[in-house]
Write an enzyme that holds these catalytic residues in place. Structure first.
Site, PDB file in Angstrom:
ATOM      1  CB  ALA A 159       8.230 -55.527 -30.025  1.00  0.00           C
ATOM      2  N   GLY A 208      13.439 -51.007 -26.338  1.00  0.00           N
ATOM      3  CA  GLY A 208      12.134 -50.736 -26.027  1.00  0.00           C
ATOM      4  C   GLY A 208      11.537 -50.269 -27.183  1.00  0.00           C
ATOM      5  CB  THR A 209       8.647 -51.383 -28.260  1.00  0.00           C
ATOM      6  OG1 THR A 209       8.087 -51.373 -27.071  1.00  0.00           O
ATOM      7  CG2 THR A 209       9.362 -52.561 -28.920  1.00  0.00           C
ATOM      8  CB  THR A 210       5.008 -48.102 -29.076  1.00  0.00           C
ATOM      9  OG1 THR A 210       5.318 -49.371 -29.722  1.00  0.00           O
ATOM     10  CG2 THR A 210       4.360 -47.388 -29.919  1.00  0.00           C
TER      11      THR A 210
END
Lengths: 232, 265
Positions: free
Chosen positions: B216, B41-43
């Site tokens: 991403a 998972g990213t931001t």
């Protein structure tokens, strides 16, 4: 060498049951009753910290009378069992029935195996999506389970309160009416005759089926005062 | 089934400690596995508002150069006054959040009152530390925790490193691969007196800027109706905003960007 007296199993069980009943009868009473949007728990309890009523899980509440250390141990065990099951499987897999079963087995084992039975009586209640799905289980010191409809009273004045509930409780009761009814009956049937219970002497909570997920809510002192005030 | 003895033993109010003593196999750990390609998972961004705190996350999970999931949810309500967003290995992070939620609720039920916000933040740090072995192998979980401190009457933000270090952040913060761009964006847009509505817009702008420069991080997907997940905590409690509230803000933001002339000549 002295020969121990023979005591028949019937006598042992009777003595244990009498002992437990006496202990429970000393305690102040708790009323659990259904209302239109859920289930209300009302107890005479002057303590703010030592609860007789508690949340077990999303839709499941717990009420107890008797010896505090004994029912507190059972309460904690129930919360652990519920959380463990909900975590290991799914929240929807935690049911009032399975908790009532676990309590029944535990109380039954303690009653037969240990020299001193638990001096407690419990209610495990679960609010359904509809009033018809509500479940109220009453568990006694020997592990018996009764599947109650509508209302239960436990503790010292259980009998007169139950009789009064039979006459005055009806299925469509609103939250405020249900709490007022319970407080009125607890007030009328004190150990030393009728008296008036102030909001500070009452512990109350509800399982409110309209709430999402966790349906258990305590009714704080101000909310209780508000409910009881409108009665007069 | 009789309640087993460990259930009836006097112990702590921690579910994780109880789980470790009774069913250690059910803890969210996978010690000894070698680092595999797993969805990431990213931001996540968080900012304090005049009323509390807003925390938002994009919806993309990546696995190397692939997009593993378009609509992953990385922002969760953890209890009545807190939310958490997670960056890093998605599978481990989601399990970690699940056990963290049970931990908070369990404590509240056993003790009859919720943990303090600092107490919650510290519990999360302890859980992360338990994951240190995996973090060292590259399967890190980096949460961003935010909540409303009912005792002090304000929103607070806590960031963590992979070793369980806990750092309170003031004003705003971001974690994950797009966090550098999100933080740059927040730095320019953040205002201390921002209302919740303003803060939601600022968070969405920051996520958009992160998605703009970080492959991403996923931007809003209007075709599929996939919008960032936005959590809000204030004195009334914590909630995830429904898409019907986030969607119009996203659309207004895109229209404003278009109007500002972000269209290439």
């Amino acid at each position: 060498m002295s020969v121990p007296f023979y005591v028949s199993p019937e006598q042992i069980m009777r003595d244990k049951a009498d002992f437990a009943r006496k202990g429970i009868a000393r305690g102040r009473s708790v009323v659990v009753l259904q209302f239109d949007d859920g289930i209300a728990f009302v107890a005479e309890n002057p303590s703010r910290a030592l609860h007789k009523i508690s949340e077990l899980y999303d839709r499941i509440g717990f009420a107890a009378v008797g010896k505090y250390n004994e029912f507190e141990g059972l309460r904690v065990a129930g919360v652990r069992l519920a959380d463990m099951r909900g975590y290991s499987y799914d929240r929807s897999d935690v049911t009032g029935r399975s908790l009532a079963n676990a309590y029944a087995q535990t109380l039954g084992t303690i009653f037969t195996d240990s020299p001193k039975p638990y001096e407690v009586e419990l209610v495990v209640a679960e609010d359904g999506v509809e009033p018809a799905d509500d479940q109220i289980y009453r568990l006694t010191f020997d592990g018996s389970v009764a599947d109650e409809r509508g209302y239960v009273a436990m503790g010292g004045s259980a009998e007169p309160i139950t009789n009064a509930l039979r006459a005055s409780w009806n299925p469509g009761l609103g939250l405020e009416d249900a709490v007022r009814l319970a407080v009125r009956l607890l007030s009328e049937h004190g150990d030393e005759g009728p008296r008036t219970l102030s909001p500070g002497q009452v512990e109350a909570a509800v399982l409110d089926r309209r709430r999402p997920r966790r349906t258990f809510v305590r009714l704080g002192a101000s909310r209780l005062a508000e409910i009881l005030d409108t009665a007069t | 089934m009789t309640l087993p003895d460990p259930y009836r033993t006097v112990g702590s109010a921690s579910f994780v400690e109880f789980l470790a003593s009774v069913h250690p196999d059910r803890l969210p750990r996978a010690d000894g596995i070698s680092p595999l390609p797993a969805p990431h998972g990213t931001t996540i961004v968080a900012l304090r508002t005049a009323d509390g705190v807003v925390l938002a996350g994009d919806r993309r999970a990546t696995m190397g150069n692939l997009i593993a999931q378009h609509d992953i949810e990385k922002v969760f309500v953890t209890d009545e006054y807190s939310v958490v967003g997670i960056a890093g290995t998605a599978g481990l992070a989601i399990e970690l959040v699940r056990v963290f939620c049970v931990e908070l609720e369990h404590y509240e039920k056993i003790e009859g009152m919720p943990l303090s916000l600092d107490g919650k933040a510290n519990r999360l740090a302890t859980l992360l530390r338990g994951n240190l072995g995996l973090a060292m192998q590259g399967l890190a979980v980096v949460p961003l925790f935010a909540g409303y401190d009912t005792a002090r009457g304000l929103g607070r933000i806590f960031a963590y490193d992979v070793t369980g270090g806990r750092y309170e952040e003031y004003d705003f913060y971001a974690v994950g691969s797009g966090s550098v761009f999100a933080r740059g964006s927040l730095k320019k847009l953040y205002r201390r007196d921002a209302s919740t509505d303003d803060a939601v817009r600022i968070a969405l702008e920051a996520l958009y800027d992160a998605a703009d420069d970080d492959s991403a991080t996923g931007g809003p997907d209007l075709a599929r109706g996939i919008f960032p997940i936005v959590g809000v905590v204030d004195e009334h409690g914590s909630r995830i905003l429904p898409d019907t509230e986030v969607g119009p803000v996203v659309e207004a933001m895109l229209a404003a960007r278009h109007a500002r002339g972000e269209v290439l000549p």
